[in-house]
Design a protein around this motif. Structure first.
Motif, PDB file in Angstrom:
ATOM      1  N   LEU A   1      42.570  24.495  44.046  1.00  0.00           N
ATOM      2  CA  LEU A   1      41.849  25.306  42.985  1.00  0.00           C
ATOM      3  C   LEU A   1      40.620  25.975  43.193  1.00  0.00           C
ATOM      4  O   LEU A   1      40.626  26.865  42.917  1.00  0.00           O
ATOM      5  N   TYR A   2      39.920  25.499  44.297  1.00  0.00           N
ATOM      6  CA  TYR A   2      38.620  26.243  44.781  1.00  0.00           C
ATOM      7  C   TYR A   2      39.088  27.353  45.197  1.00  0.00           C
ATOM      8  O   TYR A   2      38.602  28.693  44.811  1.00  0.00           O
ATOM      9  N   LEU A   3      40.196  27.483  46.134  1.00  0.00           N
ATOM     10  CA  LEU A   3      40.178  28.875  46.677  1.00  0.00           C
ATOM     11  C   LEU A   3      40.908  29.918  45.867  1.00  0.00           C
ATOM     12  O   LEU A   3      41.045  31.169  46.084  1.00  0.00           O
ATOM     13  N   LEU A   4      42.102  29.313  44.890  1.00  0.00           N
ATOM     14  CA  LEU A   4      42.468  30.077  43.845  1.00  0.00           C
ATOM     15  C   LEU A   4      41.280  30.800  42.946  1.00  0.00           C
ATOM     16  O   LEU A   4      41.292  32.007  42.698  1.00  0.00           O
ATOM     17  N   VAL A   5      40.308  29.958  42.435  1.00  0.00           N
ATOM     18  CA  VAL A   5      39.253  30.531  41.849  1.00  0.00           C
ATOM     19  C   VAL A   5      38.457  31.693  42.551  1.00  0.00           C
ATOM     20  O   VAL A   5      38.093  32.808  42.138  1.00  0.00           O
ATOM     21  N   VAL A   6      38.105  31.348  43.699  1.00  0.00           N
ATOM     22  CA  VAL A   6      37.436  32.290  44.630  1.00  0.00           C
ATOM     23  C   VAL A   6      38.309  33.372  44.841  1.00  0.00           C
ATOM     24  O   VAL A   6      37.996  34.679  44.864  1.00  0.00           O
ATOM     25  N   TYR A   7      39.324  33.312  45.119  1.00  0.00           N
ATOM     26  CA  TYR A   7      40.221  34.450  45.412  1.00  0.00           C
ATOM     27  C   TYR A   7      40.354  35.493  43.994  1.00  0.00           C
ATOM     28  O   TYR A   7      40.182  36.549  44.270  1.00  0.00           O
ATOM     29  N   VAL A   8      40.670  34.873  43.021  1.00  0.00           N
ATOM     30  CA  VAL A   8      40.693  35.673  41.671  1.00  0.00           C
ATOM     31  C   VAL A   8      39.568  36.343  41.435  1.00  0.00           C
ATOM     32  O   VAL A   8      39.314  37.526  41.143  1.00  0.00           O
ATOM     33  N   LEU A   9      38.200  35.816  41.755  1.00  0.00           N
ATOM     34  CA  LEU A   9      36.877  36.299  41.497  1.00  0.00           C
ATOM     35  C   LEU A   9      36.791  37.676  42.300  1.00  0.00           C
ATOM     36  O   LEU A   9      36.228  38.757  42.034  1.00  0.00           O
ATOM     37  N   PHE A  10      37.070  37.280  43.627  1.00  0.00           N
ATOM     38  CA  PHE A  10      36.960  38.451  44.663  1.00  0.00           C
ATOM     39  C   PHE A  10      37.945  39.497  44.248  1.00  0.00           C
ATOM     40  O   PHE A  10      37.717  40.825  44.528  1.00  0.00           O
ATOM     41  N   TYR A  11      39.131  39.142  43.861  1.00  0.00           N
ATOM     42  CA  TYR A  11      40.163  40.353  43.493  1.00  0.00           C
ATOM     43  C   TYR A  11      39.466  40.988  42.368  1.00  0.00           C
ATOM     44  O   TYR A  11      39.618  42.232  42.171  1.00  0.00           O
ATOM     45  N   LEU A  12      39.212  40.323  41.351  1.00  0.00           N
ATOM     46  CA  LEU A  12      38.578  41.310  40.100  1.00  0.00           C
ATOM     47  C   LEU A  12      37.324  41.838  40.614  1.00  0.00           C
ATOM     48  O   LEU A  12      36.880  43.279  39.946  1.00  0.00           O
ATOM     49  N   ALA A  13      36.470  41.272  41.426  1.00  0.00           N
ATOM     50  CA  ALA A  13      35.312  42.158  41.811  1.00  0.00           C
ATOM     51  C   ALA A  13      35.757  43.344  42.684  1.00  0.00           C
ATOM     52  O   ALA A  13      35.110  44.491  42.598  1.00  0.00           O
ATOM     53  N   TYR A  14      36.730  43.344  43.484  1.00  0.00           N
ATOM     54  CA  TYR A  14      37.161  44.502  44.503  1.00  0.00           C
ATOM     55  C   TYR A  14      37.623  45.595  43.492  1.00  0.00           C
ATOM     56  O   TYR A  14      37.490  46.536  43.660  1.00  0.00           O
ATOM     57  N   HIS A  15      38.552  45.094  42.337  1.00  0.00           N
ATOM     58  CA  HIS A  15      39.208  46.133  41.252  1.00  0.00           C
ATOM     59  C   HIS A  15      38.227  46.720  40.406  1.00  0.00           C
ATOM     60  O   HIS A  15      38.350  47.790  40.025  1.00  0.00           O
ATOM     61  N   ASN A  16      36.910  46.129  40.186  1.00  0.00           N
ATOM     62  CA  ASN A  16      35.986  46.393  39.146  1.00  0.00           C
ATOM     63  C   ASN A  16      35.077  47.166  39.618  1.00  0.00           C
ATOM     64  O   ASN A  16      34.303  48.276  39.028  1.00  0.00           O
ATOM     65  N   GLU A  17      34.700  46.856  41.122  1.00  0.00           N
ATOM     66  CA  GLU A  17      33.585  47.600  41.767  1.00  0.00           C
ATOM     67  C   GLU A  17      32.272  47.787  41.138  1.00  0.00           C
ATOM     68  O   GLU A  17      31.619  48.535  41.043  1.00  0.00           O
ATOM     69  N   HIS A  18      31.824  46.429  40.702  1.00  0.00           N
ATOM     70  CA  HIS A  18      30.684  46.314  39.931  1.00  0.00           C
ATOM     71  C   HIS A  18      30.007  45.416  40.817  1.00  0.00           C
ATOM     72  O   HIS A  18      30.433  44.287  41.354  1.00  0.00           O
ATOM     73  N   ARG A  19      28.561  45.658  41.175  1.00  0.00           N
ATOM     74  CA  ARG A  19      27.769  44.711  41.923  1.00  0.00           C
ATOM     75  C   ARG A  19      27.631  43.269  41.403  1.00  0.00           C
ATOM     76  O   ARG A  19      27.403  42.267  41.989  1.00  0.00           O
ATOM     77  N   LEU A  20      27.348  43.435  40.111  1.00  0.00           N
ATOM     78  CA  LEU A  20      27.196  41.999  39.361  1.00  0.00           C
ATOM     79  C   LEU A  20      28.336  41.175  39.706  1.00  0.00           C
ATOM     80  O   LEU A  20      28.443  39.882  39.757  1.00  0.00           O
ATOM     81  N   ILE A  21      29.471  41.886  39.651  1.00  0.00           N
ATOM     82  CA  ILE A  21      30.768  41.013  39.648  1.00  0.00           C
ATOM     83  C   ILE A  21      31.026  40.471  41.118  1.00  0.00           C
ATOM     84  O   ILE A  21      31.082  39.172  41.376  1.00  0.00           O
ATOM     85  N   TYR A  22      30.528  41.113  42.054  1.00  0.00           N
ATOM     86  CA  TYR A  22      30.428  40.791  43.468  1.00  0.00           C
ATOM     87  C   TYR A  22      29.380  39.658  43.551  1.00  0.00           C
ATOM     88  O   TYR A  22      29.774  38.624  44.247  1.00  0.00           O
ATOM     89  N   ALA A  23      28.372  39.794  43.051  1.00  0.00           N
ATOM     90  CA  ALA A  23      27.380  38.578  43.128  1.00  0.00           C
ATOM     91  C   ALA A  23      27.856  37.562  42.397  1.00  0.00           C
ATOM     92  O   ALA A  23      27.748  36.411  42.967  1.00  0.00           O
ATOM     93  N   HIS A  24      28.450  37.468  41.187  1.00  0.00           N
ATOM     94  CA  HIS A  24      29.003  36.403  40.723  1.00  0.00           C
ATOM     95  C   HIS A  24      29.838  35.917  41.398  1.00  0.00           C
ATOM     96  O   HIS A  24      30.092  34.436  41.594  1.00  0.00           O
TER      97      HIS A  24
END
Length: 132
Positions: free
Chosen positions: A24-47
């Motif tokens: 579950l931890y790996l899934l949440v981290v993967y989804v967060l980085f996937y969203l950060a990659y596609h949205n290209e916001h620095r705040l999303i990367y930091a989050h």
């Protein structure tokens, strides 16, 4: 009073929980980085980075508290500080998204007003042309 360890299937569900939790931890981290990659916001990367870090510390604390791994207890303060920073970053991201939504709403209102004016001018020109 009913305690958690008196639960009927406690000895079967707890190991299953500890097996599923890292996934579950790996899934949440993967989804967060996937969203950060596609949205290209620095705040999303930091989050996403902070959640990856906090999730790992929280997972290690959970495993340490149940004597599955040995870990120093000094990570509690780090985890609490990380949660505080995460809430600030999340608040900043929400404020940024709210500002974007408000700007888009204002642009749509301006566009609707312009369309209304153009429609009125078209009707006026049509009435003038019809009288000639």
């Amino acid at each position: 009073m009913l305690y958690f360890n008196q639960f009927l299937y406690f000895e079967y569900l707890l190991p299953l929980f500890y097996m599923v939790l890292p996934l579950l931890y790996l899934l949440v981290v993967y989804v967060l980085f996937y969203l950060a990659y596609h949205n290209e916001h620095r705040l999303i990367y930091a989050h996403a980075s902070l959640w990856a870090f906090l999730g790992l510390i929280g997972l290690l604390q959970l495993l340490s508290s149940n004597s599955i791994i040995a870990m120093d207890s000094g990570y509690d303060d780090l985890f609490e500080f990380g949660m505080l920073v995460e809430s600030v970053i999340f608040s900043l991201f929400l404020a940024y998204r709210l500002q974007e939504i408000q700007q888009a709403h204002q642009e749509q209102e301006i566009l609707l007003v312009r369309q209304g004016r153009y429609a009125q001018m078209g009707e006026l020109i049509n009435m003038i042309a019809h009288q000639w």
